[in-house]
Design an enzyme around this catalytic site. Structure first.
Site, PDB file in Angstrom:
ATOM      1  N   SER A 138      -9.438  26.006 -21.904  1.00 24.41           N
ATOM      2  CA  SER A 138      -8.196  26.590 -22.668  1.00 24.41           C
ATOM      3  C   SER A 138      -7.593  25.657 -23.303  1.00 24.41           C
ATOM      4  O   SER A 138      -7.745  24.258 -22.934  1.00 24.41           O
ATOM      5  CB  SER A 138      -7.172  27.212 -21.651  1.00 24.41           C
ATOM      6  OG  SER A 138      -6.049  27.509 -22.396  1.00 24.41           O
ATOM      7  N   TYR A 151      -1.975  27.494 -13.997  1.00 25.30           N
ATOM      8  CA  TYR A 151      -2.924  27.744 -14.990  1.00 25.30           C
ATOM      9  C   TYR A 151      -3.481  26.290 -15.633  1.00 25.30           C
ATOM     10  O   TYR A 151      -4.446  26.045 -15.958  1.00 25.30           O
ATOM     11  CB  TYR A 151      -2.457  28.676 -15.865  1.00 25.30           C
ATOM     12  CG  TYR A 151      -3.451  29.431 -17.112  1.00 25.30           C
ATOM     13  CD1 TYR A 151      -4.463  30.176 -16.761  1.00 25.30           C
ATOM     14  CD2 TYR A 151      -3.625  28.621 -18.370  1.00 25.30           C
ATOM     15  CE1 TYR A 151      -5.359  30.784 -17.658  1.00 25.30           C
ATOM     16  CE2 TYR A 151      -4.461  29.101 -19.263  1.00 25.30           C
ATOM     17  CZ  TYR A 151      -5.471  30.007 -19.122  1.00 25.30           C
ATOM     18  OH  TYR A 151      -6.363  30.429 -19.972  1.00 25.30           O
TER      19      TYR A 151
HETATM   20  P1  NAD Z   1     -10.263  39.003 -18.920  1.00 23.51           P
HETATM   21  O1  NAD Z   1      -9.098  39.103 -17.885  1.00 23.51           O
HETATM   22  O2  NAD Z   1     -10.504  39.734 -20.072  1.00 23.51           O
HETATM   23  O3  NAD Z   1     -11.601  38.744 -17.992  1.00 23.51           O
HETATM   24  C1  NAD Z   1     -11.361  38.011 -17.024  1.00 23.51           C
HETATM   25  C2  NAD Z   1     -12.818  38.245 -16.265  1.00 23.51           C
HETATM   26  O4  NAD Z   1     -12.756  37.501 -14.767  1.00 23.51           O
HETATM   27  C3  NAD Z   1     -12.928  39.664 -15.893  1.00 23.51           C
HETATM   28  O5  NAD Z   1     -14.431  39.884 -15.879  1.00 23.51           O
HETATM   29  C4  NAD Z   1     -12.678  39.674 -14.580  1.00 23.51           C
HETATM   30  O6  NAD Z   1     -13.171  40.808 -13.865  1.00 23.51           O
HETATM   31  C5  NAD Z   1     -13.134  38.259 -13.882  1.00 23.51           C
HETATM   32  N1  NAD Z   1     -12.468  38.052 -12.754  1.00 23.51           N
HETATM   33  C6  NAD Z   1     -11.240  37.757 -12.682  1.00 23.51           C
HETATM   34  N2  NAD Z   1     -10.827  37.389 -11.199  1.00 23.51           N
HETATM   35  C7  NAD Z   1     -12.118  37.217 -10.836  1.00 23.51           C
HETATM   36  C8  NAD Z   1     -12.462  36.748  -9.427  1.00 23.51           C
HETATM   37  N3  NAD Z   1     -11.775  36.488  -8.471  1.00 23.51           N
HETATM   38  N4  NAD Z   1     -13.908  36.857  -9.187  1.00 23.51           N
HETATM   39  C9  NAD Z   1     -14.894  37.155 -10.273  1.00 23.51           C
HETATM   40  N5  NAD Z   1     -14.457  37.540 -11.583  1.00 23.51           N
HETATM   41  C10 NAD Z   1     -12.974  37.560 -11.501  1.00 23.51           C
HETATM   42  O7  NAD Z   1      -9.719  37.494 -19.546  1.00 23.51           O
HETATM   43  P2  NAD Z   1     -10.277  36.697 -20.707  1.00 23.51           P
HETATM   44  O8  NAD Z   1      -9.095  36.529 -21.284  1.00 23.51           O
HETATM   45  O9  NAD Z   1     -11.698  36.942 -21.158  1.00 23.51           O
HETATM   46  O10 NAD Z   1     -10.536  35.184 -19.980  1.00 23.51           O
HETATM   47  C11 NAD Z   1     -11.559  34.468 -19.660  1.00 23.51           C
HETATM   48  C12 NAD Z   1     -11.475  32.966 -19.345  1.00 23.51           C
HETATM   49  O11 NAD Z   1     -11.174  32.438 -20.490  1.00 23.51           O
HETATM   50  C13 NAD Z   1     -10.668  32.704 -18.584  1.00 23.51           C
HETATM   51  O12 NAD Z   1     -10.997  31.552 -17.633  1.00 23.51           O
HETATM   52  C14 NAD Z   1      -9.234  32.387 -19.312  1.00 23.51           C
HETATM   53  O13 NAD Z   1      -8.365  31.411 -18.571  1.00 23.51           O
HETATM   54  C15 NAD Z   1      -9.820  31.666 -20.551  1.00 23.51           C
HETATM   55  N6  NAD Z   1      -8.927  31.749 -21.851  1.00 23.51           N
HETATM   56  C16 NAD Z   1      -8.459  32.866 -22.229  1.00 23.51           C
HETATM   57  C17 NAD Z   1      -7.648  32.795 -23.261  1.00 23.51           C
HETATM   58  C18 NAD Z   1      -7.188  34.176 -23.973  1.00 23.51           C
HETATM   59  O14 NAD Z   1      -6.131  33.889 -24.871  1.00 23.51           O
HETATM   60  N7  NAD Z   1      -7.598  35.257 -23.597  1.00 23.51           N
HETATM   61  C19 NAD Z   1      -7.200  31.787 -24.056  1.00 23.51           C
HETATM   62  C20 NAD Z   1      -7.709  30.576 -23.342  1.00 23.51           C
HETATM   63  C21 NAD Z   1      -8.722  30.473 -22.156  1.00 23.51           C
END
Ligand code: NAD
Length: 256
Positions: A138, A151
């Site tokens: 991130s 985080y």
């Molecule tokens: P999201 O909530 O849409 O998806 C998260 C996914 O992880 C889902 O498929 C969920 O079922 C799965 N998950 C959660 N806990 C779990 C566990 N214990 N075991 C297995 N699967 C699990 O989130 P997202 O925004 O798509 O985030 C995905 C990644 O991107 C994360 O690592 C997040 O930190 C990173 N990220 C997101 C953003 C943002 O703005 N959305 C920005 C930077 C980084």
């Protein structure tokens, strides 16, 4: 470009993980999905791209379930050629108020799971002398934000893990890199928009603008599709000597 390869993407039933899985599938890679909630919809979306798709519901906070998922992928598809460590959760609170159980969960899911999948995937990748490990960090792997201690610690940690994995594989055909998104409008971020709207009595649109305006100069969300194309680049021959980078796609967030 990736026909015959298998990609395992953690946390790919939603959001960024599903976007990356579909981008890799468009290049011909077979996909192993993982994550909670409905898995049949995401499986159908990936299968519609003409590749083989598998699913394992391992909880990324549990090393024994991660081992079972990696064994399932190897048994079903031969081996994992591309590993995308994407599963992640968020919790927002000041350090002194941060629930200990939430701290442990964020570190386990956002950081330690990538260590476990990597240690289990690397022997076969090194034997084949080809592999790609892509860690979804991130912009919070590069800079901090208040109330996100676990985080930010986990994301800085996964950038460190990326560098060490890249160094240990530097003379091989295995590479390891990190992707550092800014705001992406997924369920993880919509929750933060909702919290802002409720706390400040704002509409969804006003809260979204405020969220973007605080951090992201472009005032635009990065999309899962754009992040998927960056993952495809890391898998391409042109990226064969891209090693240990933390590549932000953040609308200028970290440039400030
Ligand atoms: P999201 O909530 O849409 O998806 C998260 C996914 O992880 C889902 O498929 C969920 O079922 C799965 N998950 C959660 N806990 C779990 C566990 N214990 N075991 C297995 N699967 C699990 O989130 P997202 O925004 O798509 O985030 C995905 C990644 O991107 C994360 O690592 C997040 O930190 C990173 N990220 C997101 C953003 C943002 O703005 N959305 C920005 C930077 C980084």
């Amino acid at each position: 470009m990736l026909t015959g390869k298998t990609a395992l993407v953690t946390g790919s039933t939603s959001g960024i993980g599903l976007g990356i899985a579909k981008a890799l599938a468009r290049q011909g890679a077979n996909i192993v999905l993982n994550g909670f909630g409905d898995s049949s919809g995401p499986q159908a979306e990936v299968a519609a791209l003409g590749v083989k798709v598998g699913y394992h519901g391992a909880d990324m906070s549990k090393p024994d379930e991660i081992e079972a998922m990696m064994a399932y992928a190897a048994e079903t598809f031969g081996q994992v050629d591309i590993l995308v460590n994407n599963a992640g959760i968020q919790h927002v609170a000041k350090v002194q108020d941060f629930p200990v159980e939430r701290w442990d969960a964020v570190i386990a899911i956002n950081l330690s799971s990538a260590f476990h999948t990597s240690r289990l995937a690397l022997p076969a990748m090194l034997k084949a002398n080809w592999g790609r490990i892509i860690n979804v960090a991130s912009v919070h792997g590069l800079v901090g934000s208040a109330e996100k201690s676990a985080y930010v610690a986990a994301k800085h940690g996964i950038v460190g893990l990326t560098k060490v994995t890249a160094l240990e594989t530097a003379t091989s055909g295995v590479t390891c890199n990190a992707i550092c998104p800014g705001w992406v409008l997924t369920p993880l971020v919509q929750k933060q928009v909702d919290a802002k709207a409720a706390a400040m009595k704002l509409s969804n649109e006003e809260a979204t603008k405020l969220l973007l305006g605080e951090k992201e100069p472009s005032m635009q969300f990065t999309t899962p599709e754009e992040l998927g194309e960056l993952a495809v680049f890391f898998c391409s021959p042109a990226a064969g000597n891209v090693r240990g980078v933390a590549w932000n796609m953040d609308g200028g967030w970290a440039a400030q």
